[in-house]
Design an enzyme around this catalytic site. Structure first.
Site, PDB file in Angstrom:
ATOM      1  N   PRO A 284       0.818  -1.248  -0.050  1.00  0.00           N
ATOM      2  CA  PRO A 284       0.049  -0.054   0.093  1.00  0.00           C
ATOM      3  C   PRO A 284       0.743   1.200   0.116  1.00  0.00           C
ATOM      4  O   PRO A 284       1.666   1.631   0.990  1.00  0.00           O
ATOM      5  CB  PRO A 284      -0.828  -0.113   1.257  1.00  0.00           C
ATOM      6  CG  PRO A 284       0.051  -0.913   2.177  1.00  0.00           C
ATOM      7  CD  PRO A 284       0.724  -2.057   1.371  1.00  0.00           C
ATOM      8  N   VAL A 286       1.847   5.134  -0.362  1.00  0.00           N
ATOM      9  CA  VAL A 286       1.339   6.598   0.130  1.00  0.00           C
ATOM     10  C   VAL A 286       2.755   7.516  -0.160  1.00  0.00           C
ATOM     11  O   VAL A 286       3.893   6.993  -0.051  1.00  0.00           O
ATOM     12  CB  VAL A 286       1.596   6.866   1.743  1.00  0.00           C
ATOM     13  CG1 VAL A 286       1.265   8.169   2.154  1.00  0.00           C
ATOM     14  CG2 VAL A 286       0.203   5.858   2.219  1.00  0.00           C
ATOM     15  N   ASP A 460       5.857   2.354   2.039  1.00  0.00           N
ATOM     16  CA  ASP A 460       5.035   1.319   2.239  1.00  0.00           C
ATOM     17  C   ASP A 460       4.369   1.400   3.555  1.00  0.00           C
ATOM     18  O   ASP A 460       5.007   1.391   4.647  1.00  0.00           O
ATOM     19  CB  ASP A 460       5.796  -0.033   2.346  1.00  0.00           C
ATOM     20  CG  ASP A 460       4.837  -1.494   2.402  1.00  0.00           C
ATOM     21  OD1 ASP A 460       3.713  -1.241   2.781  1.00  0.00           O
ATOM     22  OD2 ASP A 460       5.435  -2.322   2.147  1.00  0.00           O
ATOM     23  N   HIS A 461       2.971   1.754   3.540  1.00  0.00           N
ATOM     24  CA  HIS A 461       2.170   1.948   4.662  1.00  0.00           C
ATOM     25  C   HIS A 461       2.145   1.112   5.751  1.00  0.00           C
ATOM     26  O   HIS A 461       1.547   1.013   6.968  1.00  0.00           O
ATOM     27  CB  HIS A 461       0.768   2.502   4.328  1.00  0.00           C
ATOM     28  CG  HIS A 461       0.178   3.709   5.256  1.00  0.00           C
ATOM     29  ND1 HIS A 461       0.413   3.675   6.627  1.00  0.00           N
ATOM     30  CD2 HIS A 461      -0.517   4.854   4.836  1.00  0.00           C
ATOM     31  CE1 HIS A 461       0.008   4.723   7.068  1.00  0.00           C
ATOM     32  NE2 HIS A 461      -0.632   5.459   5.943  1.00  0.00           N
ATOM     33  N   ARG A 462       2.562  -0.224   5.240  1.00  0.00           N
ATOM     34  CA  ARG A 462       2.474  -1.316   6.438  1.00  0.00           C
ATOM     35  C   ARG A 462       3.814  -1.279   7.215  1.00  0.00           C
ATOM     36  O   ARG A 462       3.406  -1.887   8.480  1.00  0.00           O
ATOM     37  CB  ARG A 462       2.427  -2.662   5.721  1.00  0.00           C
ATOM     38  CG  ARG A 462       1.555  -3.099   4.504  1.00  0.00           C
ATOM     39  CD  ARG A 462       1.647  -4.525   3.767  1.00  0.00           C
ATOM     40  NE  ARG A 462       2.734  -4.082   2.995  1.00  0.00           N
ATOM     41  CZ  ARG A 462       3.310  -5.113   2.262  1.00  0.00           C
ATOM     42  NH1 ARG A 462       2.872  -6.417   2.076  1.00  0.00           N
ATOM     43  NH2 ARG A 462       4.342  -5.073   1.396  1.00  0.00           N
TER      44      ARG A 462
END
Length: 490
Positions: A284, A286, A460-462
């Site tokens: 994901p 951002v 990576d938003h994780r």
């Protein structure tokens, strides 16, 4: 004479195919052990392949521009049976046009050794180490002629083993025991550096000599000195041998019609496309942006160019941007991580392999500077220069593109202000650097012309939440706006 076959090796650590870019030999040419016979392009890089035995080229099995599976025979070489190097499988029967003169008596010492004692000459092809069963033998001195009848084979005048002065048997020249295990790029590197692989202590799995082993041997051979590291992308049965391959350009030929052109996607471009699709729809993304004044950094670049202590180095804004990224990672170490999907864990990295996106004729590649976090400004400059030069020459090795952690892509060189970069698979963040332009800017309460740029950070938003990503990007901008922080924050 014996016909020996050279198979496409696994030159990319698990890759299944490679495209033949250029042949350096033709049928009838004499080749020697270690001589580069062709250049191939894998999904990661262009690699030169050395052949592991002496002889005369019998046939080239594939034309330039052909994609070949790993393990397929690409060239056959006519060798002297007595001088054959142990470790590469020769065909059971070499076809001959007509019977030859009766052979001399075969000495007992020339008997083929057990398969268990044989070793592959190069990693990725050759004799299987797990095999202990040898093929059924034909009658001594016989080969199969083209018409199916038996014909006497040429037998070497000298036996495979010779007696030493004390009467004991000595291994034949070129025996497997005397050969070091190494992949083709490593053999080429050793040859270029003048290093005998037999003298190198291997550290790789299974006793394989690695690039690091060769570099260490070269450093030890020169003098005890510190050197800056140089760093800088299913086929059916084989066709009939081609005696004179047609001229095929290194880039795949485009199929053109009156209204459109189709270009085959292969090699680096193919893998880049697959990786970007996988990254875009797996991690994901951002993206955040920041625009700021880099006038002080541009002045520092000019001062460093004029510094006699840095004479000969390539000093440019990218060098200080890379240094700013490393300083910001030190202040925000959690951004330097990866996501382990299988274990559902975040893996924090205590090293920084800084990737630099490079546009090459074969497509976009991202080699990385290993352990960039411990390099001085001089070492970082030398590594950047070597990385870019190697990439432009198309000589970047697969190892140079593996295990990256964070990447910089400089779109500003094309006059672009900013963009939304896509993460490299396995990495946590990528920074896009926009063009540096003279713009009106409020400086000390007045509107003045200043050097201004925009950075875009995708992450990576994780792994990285909004707070961490924002602090990381703000720190990079703060260092470049006030470059004295390269010292105070370091």
């Amino acid at each position: 004479m014996t016909i020996r076959e050279f198979k496409m090796p696994d030159v990319g650590e698990g890759l299944t195919e490679a495209e033949i870019l250029k042949w350096f030999v033709q049928p009838g040419d004499t080749v020697t052990d270690g001589q580069v016979v062709c250049e191939v392009e894998t999904a990661k890089a262009a690699v030169e392949l050395p052949i592991p035995f002496d002889g005369v080229v019998h046939a080239l099995l594939f034309e330039e521009g052909t994609t070949v599976d790993v393990g397929q025979v690409i060239i056959s070489v006519q060798t002297d049976a007595g001088a054959a190097t142990a470790g590469a499988e020769a065909p059971e029967a070499a076809p001959v046009a007509a019977p030859v003169a009766a052979p001399a008596e075969v000495p007992a010492a020339a008997e083929e050794p057990a398969a268990a004692a044989r070793q592959p000459v190069l990693v990725g092809y050759g004799v299987s180490q797990a095999s202990t069963k040898r093929r059924p033998r034909k009658a001594a001195g016989d080969v199969v002629a083209q018409n199916g009848t038996a014909a006497p084979a040429v037998v070497p005048a000298q036996p495979a083993a010779a007696a030493t002065q004390n009467g004991t048997a000595a291994p034949a020249a070129g025996s497997a025991a005397a050969r070091a295990l190494a992949k083709p790029p490593v053999r080429k590197l050793a040859k270029d550096l003048g290093i005998d692989l037999a003298t190198v202590v291997p550290t790789g799995d299974g006793g394989v000599v690695t690039r690091e082993d060769v570099h260490a041997a070269a450093a030890a051979a020169i003098a005890p000195q510190v050197a800056a590291p140089v760093v800088a992308a299913p086929i059916a049965a084989a066709p009939a041998p081609v005696q004179a391959p047609a001229e095929v350009p290194a880039q795949a030929a485009a199929a053109a019609t009156g209204r459109e052109t189709r270009i085959p996607v292969k090699g680096v471009r193919k893998v880049t496309a697959q990786a970007m699709v996988g990254s875009a729809f797996t991690a994901p993304h951002v993206t955040e942006f920041i625009t700021f004044d880099v006038t002080r950094t541009m002045k520092l670049v000019q001062e460093l160019k004029d510094d006699p202590d840095l004479a000969g180095l390539r000093i440019n804004p990218l060098l200080l941007i890379a240094k700013a990224v490393l300083v910001a990672i030190r202040r925000n170490p959690d951004v330097n991580a990866s996501w382990d999907e299988a274990a559902q864990e975040i893996v924090l990295k205590h090293y920084v392999n800084l990737g630099i996106a490079a546009a090459t004729p074969r497509g976009l590649i991202v080699p990385n500077i290993k352990d960039a976090h411990v390099k001085t400004l001089r070492e970082l400059s030398e590594s950047l220069s070597g990385l870019v030069a190697t990439a432009r020459d198309g000589k970047t090795s697969p190892a140079d593109m593996q295990n990256g952690t964070v990447t910089i892509t400089n779109v500003g060189v094309f006059g672009v202000d900013t963009g939304t970069p896509i993460l490299n698979p396995g990495e946590s963040a990528i920074l896009a650097v926009g063009a540096i332009k003279l713009q009106p800017w409020v400086h000390k309460g007045k509107v003045k012309p200043r050097q201004v740029t925009t950075l875009a950070l995708s992450f990576d938003h994780r792994l990285i939440d909004g707070e961490l990503g924002s602090r990381f990007l703000a720190d990079i901008a703060a260092v470049l706006e006030h470059p004295r922080r390269l010292v105070t924050w370091a």
